[in-house]
Design a protein around this motif. Structure first.
Motif, PDB file in Angstrom:
ATOM      1  N   GLU A  51       0.844  -1.189   0.000  1.00  0.00           N
ATOM      2  CA  GLU A  51       0.000   0.000   0.000  1.00  0.00           C
ATOM      3  C   GLU A  51       0.883   1.243   0.000  1.00  0.00           C
ATOM      4  OE1 GLU A  51      -3.787   2.013   2.310  1.00  0.00           O
ATOM      5  OE2 GLU A  51      -2.683   0.407   3.304  1.00  0.00           O
ATOM      6  N   LEU A  52       0.720   2.052  -1.029  1.00  0.00           N
ATOM      7  CA  LEU A  52       1.423   3.335  -1.106  1.00  0.00           C
ATOM      8  C   LEU A  52       0.528   4.388  -0.464  1.00  0.00           C
ATOM      9  CD1 LEU A  52       2.680   3.194  -4.807  1.00  0.00           C
ATOM     10  CD2 LEU A  52       3.876   2.459  -2.735  1.00  0.00           C
ATOM     11  N   LEU A  53       1.056   5.097   0.514  1.00  0.00           N
ATOM     12  CA  LEU A  53       0.267   6.084   1.244  1.00  0.00           C
ATOM     13  C   LEU A  53       0.436   7.498   0.686  1.00  0.00           C
ATOM     14  CD1 LEU A  53       0.967   4.756   4.844  1.00  0.00           C
ATOM     15  CD2 LEU A  53      -1.015   4.286   3.366  1.00  0.00           C
ATOM     16  N   ASN A  54       1.481   7.707  -0.112  1.00  0.00           N
ATOM     17  CA  ASN A  54       1.761   9.026  -0.704  1.00  0.00           C
ATOM     18  C   ASN A  54       2.034   8.850  -2.195  1.00  0.00           C
ATOM     19  OD1 ASN A  54       1.873  10.462   1.867  1.00  0.00           O
ATOM     20  ND2 ASN A  54       3.736   9.270   2.222  1.00  0.00           N
ATOM     21  N   ASN A  55       2.092   9.966  -2.933  1.00  0.00           N
ATOM     22  CA  ASN A  55       2.530   9.894  -4.320  1.00  0.00           C
ATOM     23  C   ASN A  55       3.940   9.315  -4.329  1.00  0.00           C
ATOM     24  OD1 ASN A  55       0.158  11.021  -5.184  1.00  0.00           O
ATOM     25  ND2 ASN A  55       1.003  13.057  -5.503  1.00  0.00           N
ATOM     26  N   THR A  56       4.171   8.342  -5.205  1.00  0.00           N
ATOM     27  CA  THR A  56       5.443   7.611  -5.215  1.00  0.00           C
ATOM     28  C   THR A  56       6.001   7.577  -6.627  1.00  0.00           C
ATOM     29  OG1 THR A  56       4.645   6.229  -3.403  1.00  0.00           O
ATOM     30  CG2 THR A  56       6.539   5.409  -4.653  1.00  0.00           C
ATOM     31  N   THR A  57       7.223   8.037  -6.789  1.00  0.00           N
ATOM     32  CA  THR A  57       7.902   7.982  -8.084  1.00  0.00           C
ATOM     33  C   THR A  57       8.354   6.554  -8.341  1.00  0.00           C
ATOM     34  OG1 THR A  57       8.672  10.244  -7.758  1.00  0.00           O
ATOM     35  CG2 THR A  57       9.802   8.946  -9.443  1.00  0.00           C
ATOM     36  N   PHE A  58       8.193   6.104  -9.588  1.00  0.00           N
ATOM     37  CA  PHE A  58       8.748   4.790  -9.944  1.00  0.00           C
ATOM     38  C   PHE A  58       9.768   4.940 -11.064  1.00  0.00           C
ATOM     39  CE2 PHE A  58       4.775   5.072 -12.358  1.00  0.00           C
ATOM     40  CZ  PHE A  58       5.089   4.569 -13.612  1.00  0.00           C
ATOM     41  N   TYR A  59      10.703   4.004 -11.092  1.00  0.00           N
ATOM     42  CA  TYR A  59      11.923   4.132 -11.889  1.00  0.00           C
ATOM     43  C   TYR A  59      12.115   2.939 -12.817  1.00  0.00           C
ATOM     44  CZ  TYR A  59      12.856   7.598  -8.274  1.00  0.00           C
ATOM     45  OH  TYR A  59      12.761   8.661  -7.428  1.00  0.00           O
ATOM     46  N   LEU A  70       3.059   7.360  -9.009  1.00  0.00           N
ATOM     47  CA  LEU A  70       1.823   6.671  -8.666  1.00  0.00           C
ATOM     48  C   LEU A  70       1.120   7.417  -7.542  1.00  0.00           C
ATOM     49  CD1 LEU A  70       3.406   3.129  -8.533  1.00  0.00           C
ATOM     50  CD2 LEU A  70       1.771   3.896 -10.245  1.00  0.00           C
ATOM     51  N   ALA A  71      -0.180   7.549  -7.649  1.00  0.00           N
ATOM     52  CA  ALA A  71      -0.985   8.105  -6.564  1.00  0.00           C
ATOM     53  C   ALA A  71      -1.096   7.037  -5.477  1.00  0.00           C
ATOM     54  CB  ALA A  71      -2.366   8.478  -7.088  1.00  0.00           C
ATOM     55  N   PRO A  72      -1.520   7.395  -4.273  1.00  0.00           N
ATOM     56  CA  PRO A  72      -1.707   6.389  -3.228  1.00  0.00           C
ATOM     57  C   PRO A  72      -2.635   5.268  -3.710  1.00  0.00           C
ATOM     58  CG  PRO A  72      -1.844   8.571  -2.288  1.00  0.00           C
ATOM     59  CD  PRO A  72      -1.790   8.748  -3.775  1.00  0.00           C
ATOM     60  N   GLN A  73      -2.177   4.028  -3.559  1.00  0.00           N
ATOM     61  CA  GLN A  73      -2.910   2.857  -4.026  1.00  0.00           C
ATOM     62  C   GLN A  73      -2.166   1.605  -3.593  1.00  0.00           C
ATOM     63  OE1 GLN A  73      -2.212   1.981  -8.383  1.00  0.00           O
ATOM     64  NE2 GLN A  73      -1.434   4.092  -8.286  1.00  0.00           N
ATOM     65  N   PHE A  74      -2.739   0.450  -3.890  1.00  0.00           N
ATOM     66  CA  PHE A  74      -2.041  -0.817  -3.696  1.00  0.00           C
ATOM     67  C   PHE A  74      -1.331  -1.158  -4.997  1.00  0.00           C
ATOM     68  CE2 PHE A  74      -5.130  -1.166  -0.294  1.00  0.00           C
ATOM     69  CZ  PHE A  74      -4.397  -1.771   0.715  1.00  0.00           C
ATOM     70  N   VAL A  75      -0.063  -1.572  -4.907  1.00  0.00           N
ATOM     71  CA  VAL A  75       0.703  -2.017  -6.079  1.00  0.00           C
ATOM     72  C   VAL A  75       1.130  -3.462  -5.848  1.00  0.00           C
ATOM     73  CG1 VAL A  75       1.501   0.286  -6.738  1.00  0.00           C
ATOM     74  CG2 VAL A  75       2.858  -1.068  -5.152  1.00  0.00           C
ATOM     75  N   HIS A  76       1.375  -4.172  -6.943  1.00  0.00           N
ATOM     76  CA  HIS A  76       1.705  -5.583  -6.866  1.00  0.00           C
ATOM     77  C   HIS A  76       3.188  -5.804  -7.177  1.00  0.00           C
ATOM     78  CE1 HIS A  76      -2.475  -6.803  -6.444  1.00  0.00           C
ATOM     79  NE2 HIS A  76      -2.727  -5.774  -7.233  1.00  0.00           N
ATOM     80  N   PRO A  77       3.951  -6.284  -6.193  1.00  0.00           N
ATOM     81  CA  PRO A  77       5.372  -6.565  -6.432  1.00  0.00           C
ATOM     82  C   PRO A  77       5.554  -7.838  -7.251  1.00  0.00           C
ATOM     83  CG  PRO A  77       4.782  -7.059  -4.156  1.00  0.00           C
ATOM     84  CD  PRO A  77       3.565  -6.490  -4.804  1.00  0.00           C
ATOM     85  N   THR A  78       6.664  -7.895  -7.988  1.00  0.00           N
ATOM     86  CA  THR A  78       6.989  -9.082  -8.780  1.00  0.00           C
ATOM     87  C   THR A  78       7.684 -10.142  -7.944  1.00  0.00           C
ATOM     88  OG1 THR A  78       9.184  -8.298  -9.424  1.00  0.00           O
ATOM     89  CG2 THR A  78       7.325  -7.640 -10.834  1.00  0.00           C
ATOM     90  N   GLY A  79       8.228  -9.734  -6.802  1.00  0.00           N
ATOM     91  CA  GLY A  79       9.016 -10.640  -5.968  1.00  0.00           C
ATOM     92  C   GLY A  79      10.499 -10.335  -6.016  1.00  0.00           C
TER      93      GLY A  79
END
Length: 107
Positions: A51-59, A70-79
């Motif tokens: 769960e992302l609680l804040n805006n999060t930059t992805f690379y 990304l806006a606050p939301q749930f993201v799915h990790p690859t592992g």
């Protein structure tokens, strides 16, 4: 200009007719369901969403080029993880976010 428009229109019509003709020739393929598609041992267990609680930059990669945020939301990790970097699935494909002290949760 009129010749260009006429040529463009004829090319578009030809492409549309060619696509329609090739679609009509395609036959439905019925898969063989006698055996399971995924065999025992081929399953992939991925960590629970983050769960992302804040805006999060992805690379593009750890410490790499910033792709978007990304806006606050749930993201799915690859592992995949590298130190505090976690690979996730995004609409742009796989990307990395920095999650300090991340520990994968498989419960």
């Amino acid at each position: 200009m009129k010749k260009f428009a006429a040529i463009t229109a004829s090319v578009i019509i030809s492409a549309a007719l060619g696509t329609a003709a090739s679609a009509a020739e395609t036959e439905a393929v019925t898969p063989n369901l006698d055996e399971p598609i995924i065999q025992v041992g081929e399953t992939v267990i991925a960590p629970n969403p983050i769960e992302l609680l804040n805006n999060t930059t992805f690379y593009s990669n750890p410490n790499g080029e910033a792709l978007s945020a990304l806006a606050p939301q749930f993201v799915h990790p690859t592992g995949q993880t590298i130190n505090d970097w976690v690979e996730i699935y995004t609409w742009l494909g796989k990307a990395w976010i920095n999650v300090p002290n991340y520990v994968p949760d498989y419960s």
